[in-house]
Design a protein around this motif. Structure first.
Motif, short mmCIF file in Angstrom:
data_model
loop_
_atom_site.label_atom_id
_atom_site.label_comp_id
_atom_site.label_asym_id
_atom_site.label_seq_id
_atom_site.Cartn_x
_atom_site.Cartn_y
_atom_site.Cartn_z
N GLY A 263 0.82 -1.20 0.00
CA GLY A 263 0.00 0.00 0.00
C GLY A 263 0.86 1.25 0.00
N SER A 264 0.28 2.36 -0.41
CA SER A 264 1.05 3.59 -0.51
C SER A 264 1.16 4.28 0.84
CB SER A 264 0.39 4.53 -1.52
OG SER A 264 -0.90 4.91 -1.06
N LEU A 265 2.12 5.21 0.92
CA LEU A 265 2.29 6.05 2.10
C LEU A 265 1.37 7.27 1.96
CD1 LEU A 265 6.19 5.88 2.19
CD2 LEU A 265 4.63 4.69 3.73
N LYS A 266 1.43 8.16 2.94
CA LYS A 266 0.61 9.37 2.88
C LYS A 266 1.09 10.29 1.76
CE LYS A 266 -0.26 9.35 7.89
NZ LYS A 266 -0.04 10.09 9.16
N THR A 267 0.15 11.02 1.18
CA THR A 267 0.49 11.95 0.11
C THR A 267 1.52 12.98 0.58
OG1 THR A 267 -1.71 11.72 -0.86
CG2 THR A 267 -0.41 13.65 -1.51
N GLU A 268 1.35 13.48 1.82
CA GLU A 268 2.29 14.49 2.32
C GLU A 268 3.69 13.91 2.52
OE1 GLU A 268 -0.62 13.56 5.79
OE2 GLU A 268 -0.67 13.75 3.61
N THR A 269 3.77 12.59 2.73
CA THR A 269 5.09 11.96 2.87
C THR A 269 5.85 12.02 1.56
OG1 THR A 269 4.26 10.47 4.58
CG2 THR A 269 6.30 9.83 3.47
N TYR A 270 5.17 11.72 0.46
CA TYR A 270 5.80 11.80 -0.85
C TYR A 270 6.19 13.25 -1.19
CZ TYR A 270 4.09 7.03 -1.57
OH TYR A 270 3.84 5.69 -1.46
N ARG A 304 7.32 8.07 8.72
CA ARG A 304 8.51 8.63 9.34
C ARG A 304 9.73 7.75 9.08
NH1 ARG A 304 8.89 10.50 15.73
NH2 ARG A 304 11.01 11.37 15.62
N ALA A 305 9.52 6.44 9.12
CA ALA A 305 10.62 5.50 8.87
C ALA A 305 11.14 5.63 7.43
CB ALA A 305 10.17 4.08 9.15
N PHE A 306 10.22 5.81 6.48
CA PHE A 306 10.62 5.97 5.09
C PHE A 306 11.46 7.23 4.88
CE2 PHE A 306 9.43 8.04 0.99
CZ PHE A 306 10.22 7.26 0.17
N LEU A 307 11.04 8.34 5.48
CA LEU A 307 11.79 9.59 5.33
C LEU A 307 13.17 9.48 5.96
CD1 LEU A 307 8.95 12.19 6.03
CD2 LEU A 307 9.98 11.61 3.82
N ALA A 308 13.27 8.76 7.08
CA ALA A 308 14.58 8.57 7.70
C ALA A 308 15.47 7.71 6.80
CB ALA A 308 14.41 7.90 9.07
N PHE A 309 14.89 6.66 6.20
CA PHE A 309 15.64 5.81 5.27
C PHE A 309 16.08 6.63 4.06
CE2 PHE A 309 15.78 3.22 1.45
CZ PHE A 309 16.59 2.17 1.83
N PHE A 310 15.19 7.48 3.55
CA PHE A 310 15.49 8.29 2.36
C PHE A 310 16.71 9.19 2.63
CE2 PHE A 310 12.88 9.80 -1.48
CZ PHE A 310 14.03 10.11 -2.19
N ALA A 314 20.02 8.95 0.43
CA ALA A 314 20.53 10.08 -0.37
C ALA A 314 21.97 10.41 0.02
CB ALA A 314 19.62 11.29 -0.15
N ASP A 315 22.29 10.30 1.30
CA ASP A 315 23.67 10.56 1.74
C ASP A 315 24.64 9.54 1.13
OD1 ASP A 315 22.85 12.71 3.23
OD2 ASP A 315 22.77 11.61 5.12
N ALA A 316 24.18 8.29 1.05
CA ALA A 316 25.04 7.21 0.53
C ALA A 316 25.06 7.15 -0.98
CB ALA A 316 24.59 5.86 1.09
#
Length: 319
Positions: A263-270, A304-310, A314-316
């Motif tokens: 399933g998708s994440l929240k629109t605001e997360t994207y 929140r977990a997805f944004l932390a992973f992102f 991006a750093d790597a």
């Protein structure tokens, strides 16, 4: 020959390096200092900040070159870039040298080819650019129109980081299929990569290529004039005409393969991900995150977990 990366490079690194080779090509076998304007290297970016970072990664990058020595297989290890000097001015120059052993490899190779600048900047992924390099090198070999690779060899040539895309399905979905689609849409060649099984497992692939006819080449030239979203739509077979500026500004829909996976994440997360990390394919990164999460305990707050992973991703993997 194909360069097998030991040190992973970004798409920007590869583009810059191919431009350095192109600029030096007429004297590539001579021990001379080459000069290029930094404005030629920065592409669509207004800043030169990324040039210095890419140059330093290229200087520290070591590659293995599969070669033949006295009729027997051999491996050469070389550095990609020698000493250089960058002017501090934003409109300044970069002086650089090609290492001696690499000069010899390039000048003695019958298949090493320069890339077309327009295609380099049209391709949107590292894997597409690498696949284009592979086909471009082999395109003029009249006696050959296909070549077999083991999966490990293909991962090495494409520059897939160790431990990534270890299964055939992930390698095909994340790297091979998108690269084949882009190269076939935006270059002078049509490309196929077909799996070869040993028993029930895919262990090898066959790379096939053939040059397009005149009508197809004309379509390529028109496609190269499109905005990036239009080029990707063309490569995906989803559009026959350039997209408008308004359409290009709209976020692309979540791909079907990701919808089938979860399933998708929240629109605001994207939206947050797009604002924080412009230029990245957020759905590809989401797929990487979901693969990484497999076998782990479900998180309380996936957005929140997805944004932390992102942020870590991006750093790597800088663009």
């Amino acid at each position: 020959m194909d360069l097998i990366e030991v040190t992973p490079l970004t798409l920007t690194d590869r583009r810059i390096y191919n431009q350095l080779l192109e600029k030096a090509w007429e004297a590539i076998d001579k021990p001379v200092v080459h000069v290029i304007a930094k404005s030629e290297l920065r592409g669509s970016h207004n800043s030169n900040d990324r040039i210095g970072e890419s140059i330093e990664r290229l200087m520290s990058a070591i590659v293995k070159v599969e070669a033949v020595w006295d009729g027997k297989p051999a491996v050469e290890r070389v550095q990609l870039l020698g000493g250089n000097m960058e002017m501090a001015r934003t409109d300044g120059l970069l002086e650089y040298e090609i290492p001696p052993r690499l000069r010899k490899i390039i000048s003695n190779s019958t298949v090493f080819a320069r890339l077309q600048r327009e295609i380099m900047f049209a391709l949107s992924s590292k894997y597409a650019l690498t696949l284009y390099e592979m086909v471009q090198k082999r395109g003029n070999l009249r006696w050959r129109s296909s070549e077999k690779f083991s999966l490990d060899a293909l991962r090495g040539v494409l520059g897939v980081p160790k431990g990534k895309l270890t299964s055939w399905s992930n390698l095909r979905l994340r790297a091979i299929d998108p690269a084949v689609a882009e190269v076939s849409a935006l270059s002078d060649y049509m490309v196929e990569i077909q799996p070869i099984k040993t028993g029930r497992s895919v262990t090898h692939v066959e790379l096939r290529w053939w040059r397009k006819d005149g009508e197809a080449t004309g379509k390529v030239e028109r496609a190269l004039q499109f905005a990036s979203p239009g080029r990707r739509a063309k490569a995906d077979g989803r559009a026959d005409e350039p997209v408008s500026a308004e359409a290009a500004a709209q976020p692309k829909p979540r791909p079907a393969w990701l919808d089938r996976q979860s399933g998708s994440l929240k629109t605001e997360t994207y939206e947050t991900a797009r604002l924080r990390h412009p230029g990245y394919d957020i759905y590809f990164v989401e797929g990487e995150w979901r693969n990484w999460m497999q076998g782990k305990e479900p998180v309380r707050d996936p957005d929140r977990a997805f944004l932390a992973f992102f942020r870590t991703y991006a750093d790597a993997n800088p663009l």
